[in-house]
Design an enzyme around this catalytic site. Structure first.
Site, PDB file in Angstrom:
ATOM      1  N   GLY A  82     -12.328 -12.804  -1.322  1.00 32.42           N
ATOM      2  CA  GLY A  82     -12.135 -13.264  -2.696  1.00 32.42           C
ATOM      3  C   GLY A  82     -10.929 -14.164  -2.858  1.00 32.42           C
ATOM      4  O   GLY A  82     -11.006 -15.226  -3.453  1.00 32.42           O
ATOM      5  N   GLY A  96     -12.405  -6.664   1.707  1.00 31.62           N
ATOM      6  CA  GLY A  96     -12.374  -6.716   3.155  1.00 31.62           C
ATOM      7  C   GLY A  96     -11.035  -6.302   3.726  1.00 31.62           C
ATOM      8  O   GLY A  96     -10.863  -6.210   4.936  1.00 31.62           O
ATOM      9  N   ARG A 121       6.190   2.118   1.694  1.00 32.63           N
ATOM     10  CA  ARG A 121       5.419   3.089   2.462  1.00 32.63           C
ATOM     11  C   ARG A 121       4.111   2.454   2.930  1.00 32.63           C
ATOM     12  O   ARG A 121       3.359   1.892   2.132  1.00 32.63           O
ATOM     13  CB  ARG A 121       5.109   4.323   1.617  1.00 32.63           C
ATOM     14  CG  ARG A 121       4.353   5.405   2.380  1.00 32.63           C
ATOM     15  CD  ARG A 121       3.950   6.549   1.464  1.00 32.63           C
ATOM     16  NE  ARG A 121       5.108   7.272   0.979  1.00 32.63           N
ATOM     17  CZ  ARG A 121       5.754   8.224   1.660  1.00 32.63           C
ATOM     18  NH1 ARG A 121       5.352   8.541   2.868  1.00 32.63           N
ATOM     19  NH2 ARG A 121       6.787   8.834   1.136  1.00 32.63           N
ATOM     20  N   LYS A 132       4.251  -0.651  -1.771  1.00 37.62           N
ATOM     21  CA  LYS A 132       4.305  -2.042  -2.215  1.00 37.62           C
ATOM     22  C   LYS A 132       2.982  -2.702  -1.832  1.00 37.62           C
ATOM     23  O   LYS A 132       1.925  -2.118  -2.011  1.00 37.62           O
ATOM     24  CB  LYS A 132       5.512  -2.742  -1.609  1.00 37.62           C
ATOM     25  CG  LYS A 132       6.839  -2.157  -2.100  1.00 37.62           C
ATOM     26  CD  LYS A 132       8.044  -2.905  -1.582  1.00 37.62           C
ATOM     27  CE  LYS A 132       9.330  -2.321  -2.150  1.00 37.62           C
ATOM     28  NZ  LYS A 132      10.531  -3.035  -1.652  1.00 37.62           N
ATOM     29  N   GLU A 181      -0.273 -10.701   0.554  1.00 36.47           N
ATOM     30  CA  GLU A 181       0.092 -12.105   0.402  1.00 36.47           C
ATOM     31  C   GLU A 181       1.398 -12.507   1.084  1.00 36.47           C
ATOM     32  O   GLU A 181       1.602 -13.685   1.370  1.00 36.47           O
ATOM     33  CB  GLU A 181       0.161 -12.440  -1.097  1.00 36.47           C
ATOM     34  CG  GLU A 181      -1.226 -12.395  -1.730  1.00 36.47           C
ATOM     35  CD  GLU A 181      -1.194 -12.220  -3.242  1.00 36.47           C
ATOM     36  OE1 GLU A 181      -1.511 -13.183  -3.948  1.00 36.47           O
ATOM     37  OE2 GLU A 181      -0.882 -11.104  -3.705  1.00 36.47           O
TER      38      GLU A 181
END
Length: 749
Positions: free
Chosen positions: A245, A474, A636, A709, A713
């Site tokens: 996506g 994915g 974590r 977190k 990206e």
């Protein structure tokens, strides 16, 4: 659950484990059902007709010829397309984009839908679309960063500011003992997920069923309901599998809405799946940028000013400008800091969110400019960054987890061998005579958290069921979320059924911004904890239970049993407790949102550092990235296998950005001339060598109760600049546009 709880001494037996993907076997064996795999009875196939000009009007469509085709059922044009109850040119919510739905004959960009053909077969609809033979009145398209007059943005993407200033910029420039003024350019890039945009739309009176890949299931239900004039609860979305996506599948687009209208008009189910070339236009992309960076330092190498302006393309009918300049807002501590956004309206489809929007383009330029500044000062690039990393967020004073960034620098540099790097370029060669260069880049990406809900059930047999409408593009989200949910319930992973991908389930928020695991995971964990708490209330009030009288606050769930923490000899299985209580399921509801207090007190980001080695043929100037080492601190890590896969994927995209990926525009027609996966280059296996990811341990108790977190990206940020800097170090030629081409290096010889 408060955001500042101390971390559990033992979070659970599932989180932290490298489980393989729950959906992996279904995908590789073909059992997974994607949107276009649905074939309801009486299905019609839709093909949208794309404009072959970029600006003008449609003057003629041969509708009669198309309808004469024996397999064509209907042709929808502006002449017969019903108006949408919700204005497609309005923007009623944050993630709304203006789109074209055959409301007039104006052409605003190439590949815009100008008609929709419905056929009994895909072949018939395709042939009918060809028979329309459109005619146009064409105007000269406005193309590229110089295609129109720039304008200053009042607001950036997602409601952010158009300009942010901290400190006295003029004084920062004046105080600089050393300064650089450089301009970098990045190209247009297009989402090219393996699964193109697709949907199957079915109406039952005023109720709509959509099989569609969606990154934002609940939000999309509300969006389609608005445009179609029906209540949100009348829209059902099934989205069990997504073939990628990257941001584009969180946004409503025109072809999809037209297919839904077609299903309503005909009273039959309609399927639409875009061809690869049709992905270049109506579904969003990363806009081209031109970025000017002016950096100044004092005599010790400390930044006195970081002044970053970015110009980016957007469409003539909407505003989405790549917020590249804001990549400079969070990483380095300058006495004066300015980020400013400018746009230029050209004849293209509106850009949109694409993996690391703003940060990918902006960090590419910023990290190269930081190296240029280090070069001017005669400093090692890593040492220069260490002198200037930020401990607090500009403008707010909120502290970063800056130790995590230092750890990334240290561990990445050690693994890479950075200490052996000569400062001057063209000093290293390999055994084959290729020039070798080493470069680095810092990585930073926000760690957002949205809102979400979830439900957890303890069944009479002691197994669990958890539900939330999450999206897995994915990246393995369903596996990581199931691990978190299992720990919340105190069960092994194989004893938990995970349901997701359907709008009837609790809202899991948006799978985007690297915040999905933190958001949906926190809701799932809270739901599991609530179910266990309710079960503990039953057990501790039951005289027949070994836990009677213990008080449920001292009881924990572990491996399908309730255990008294200070006396583990007192325990009982979930199944036995539920059986004595009458056999009814125990249900827990959970929600997640970041507390305002935590957000106000701390800057929340993932950090990283990427180190790159390139080899350049000294005669042909062919470039090969031979090593990439990325060190990332992202709170974590729920599943190391999946997290490392995501970080590697981001780094590979960074390699693609640096050396391969670019949409080439024909200035005469305004059309993308490489709108396929033959001409639109992305890396293949042979382009990726020596890729290594280090996940740096980080405990951040403020970001959320679980310390999670995101990793989706951040891998891009830092990688592009690291490769650009390594190419300079190998060749001595500084290239300031991406992707870096052979001819750019030859020009510097």
């Amino acid at each position: 659950m408060p955001d500042t709880l101390p971390f559990p001494a033992r979070f659970g037996s599932n989180s932290g484990q490298p489980f393989t993907r729950r959906d992996g076997i279904a995908k590789v064996t073909g059992a997974a059902t994607f949107a276009a795999d649905n074939h309801p009875e009486h299905l019609l196939h839709a093909v949208y007709v794309p404009a072959t000009i970029a600006r003008g009007r449609v003057t003629q469509l041969d509708v009669a010829a198309a309808k004469a085709h024996p397999g064509v059922v209907e042709v929808i044009t502006p002449d017969n397309c019903p108006p949408l109850p919700g204005d497609p040119q309005s923007k009623p919510f944050m993630f709304a984009f203006r789109f074209e739905a055959l409301q007039d004959d104006t052409v605003r960009y190439a590949n815009q839908p100008i008609a929709l053909v419905l056929g009994e077969t895909l072949e018939a609809a395709t042939e009918g679309a060809r028979l329309l033979n459109p005619r146009y009145t064409a105007l000269t398209p406005r193309v590229g960063l110089d295609g129109a007059e720039p304008y200053k943005l009042e607001a950036g993407a997602f409601g952010g500011p158009g300009e942010t200033v901290h400190g006295d910029i003029a004084a920062g420039h004046a105080a600089a003992a050393q300064a650089i003024d450089v301009t970098y350019e990045t190209p247009e890039q297009y989402h090219n997920a393996m699964e193109t945009h697709a949907l199957v739309a079915q109406w039952d009176s005023d109720r709509l069923m959509l099989d569609i890949p969606s990154q934002a299931i609940a939000m999309s239900c509300a969006a389609y309901a608005f445009y179609l004039g029906i209540p949100p609860e009348n829209v059902t979305i099934r989205s069990p599998y997504l073939g990628g996506g990257f941001g584009s599948k969180a946004v409503v687009n025109g072809p999809q809405v037209l297919a839904i209208l077609a299903a309503r008009m005909t009273g039959r189910p309609v399927k639409l799946m875009l061809r690869r070339d049709q992905m270049f236009g109506p579904t969003g992309h990363r806009g081209a940028t031109r970025q000017r960076l002016r950096l100044g330092t004092d005599s010790t190498g400390k930044l006195t000013v970081l002044d970053h302006e970015s110009l980016a393309v957007t469409s003539t009918f909407d505003d989405f400008v790549e917020s590249a300049a804001f990549a400079s807002q969070g990483l380095y501590a300058a006495d004066a800091l300015r980020s400013a956004l400018y746009g230029v309206r050209v004849d293209i489809g509106t850009p949109g969110p694409m993996r690391a929007p703003g940060e990918a383009s902006g960090s590419a330029a910023l990290e190269c400019a930081m190296d240029e500044m280090a070069e001017a000062l005669g400093l090692d690039p890593l040492d220069f960054r260490l002198r200037n990393y930020a401990d607090t967020e500009p403008g707010t004073g909120r502290p970063y987890s800056s130790k995590a960034l230092r750890d990334c620098y240290a561990q990445g540099a050690e693994r890479f061998g950075w200490a052996g790097r000569p400062r001057q370029p063209r000093q290293m060669t390999d055994a084959n005579g290729c020039l070798v260069g080493w470069g680095m880049g810092s990585a930073l990406f926000a760690a957002p958290m949205f809102t979400a809900q979830a439900r957890a059930v303890l069944r009479p047999d002691g197994t669990g069921l958890v539900e939330t409408a999450a999206a897995d593009m994915g990246q393995g989200a369903w596996t990581a979320l199931a691990q978190i949910a299992a720990d919340g319930l105190g069960l092994p992973l194989d004893k938990v059924e995970f349901r997701s991908g359907h709008s009837d389930l609790p809202d899991a928020g948006v799978a985007g911004g690297s915040g999905h695991t933190a958001t949906a995971g926190s809701a799932l964990h809270a739901a599991g904890v609530e179910a266990v708490r309710r079960l503990a209330e039953i057990a501790t009030a039951d005289p027949a239970s070994p836990l009677y009288g213990a008080g449920n606050a001292s009881v924990v769930g572990r491996d399908g049993r309730l255990v008294l923490e200070n006396d583990e000899s007192r325990s009982e299985s979930y199944a036995d407790i539920i059986a004595r209580a009458g056999g009814a399921e125990i249900v827990g509801e959970g929600s997640a949102a970041r507390s305002p207090e935590a957000a106000a007190g701390h800057a929340m980001y993932s950090h990283g550092a990427v180190f790159a080695e390139v080899k350049v043929d000294p005669a042909l100037y062919q470039i090969r990235v031979s090593r990439l080492v990325g060190a990332f601190a992202a709170g974590r890590i729920i599943n190391p296998r999946l997290a490392e896969s995501q970080l590697m994927g981001g780094m590979i995209w960074g390699l693609s950005f640096a050396l391969h990926e670019e949409a080439r525009m024909d200035a005469r027609t305004g059309r993308v001339i490489n709108a396929d996966l033959a001409g639109y280059h992305i890396p293949v296996n042979a382009d990726v060598q020596g890729l290594e990811v280090l996940t740096v341990h980080e405990d951040d108790p403020h970001v959320n109760a679980l310390g999670i977190k995101g990793v989706g990206e951040i891998g891009i940020t830092g990688t592009v600049g690291a490769i650009g800097n390594a190419i300079w170090h190998a060749t001595g030629t500084r290239v300031r546009r991406f992707p870096i081409r052979i001819e750019d290096l030859l020009a510097g010889v």
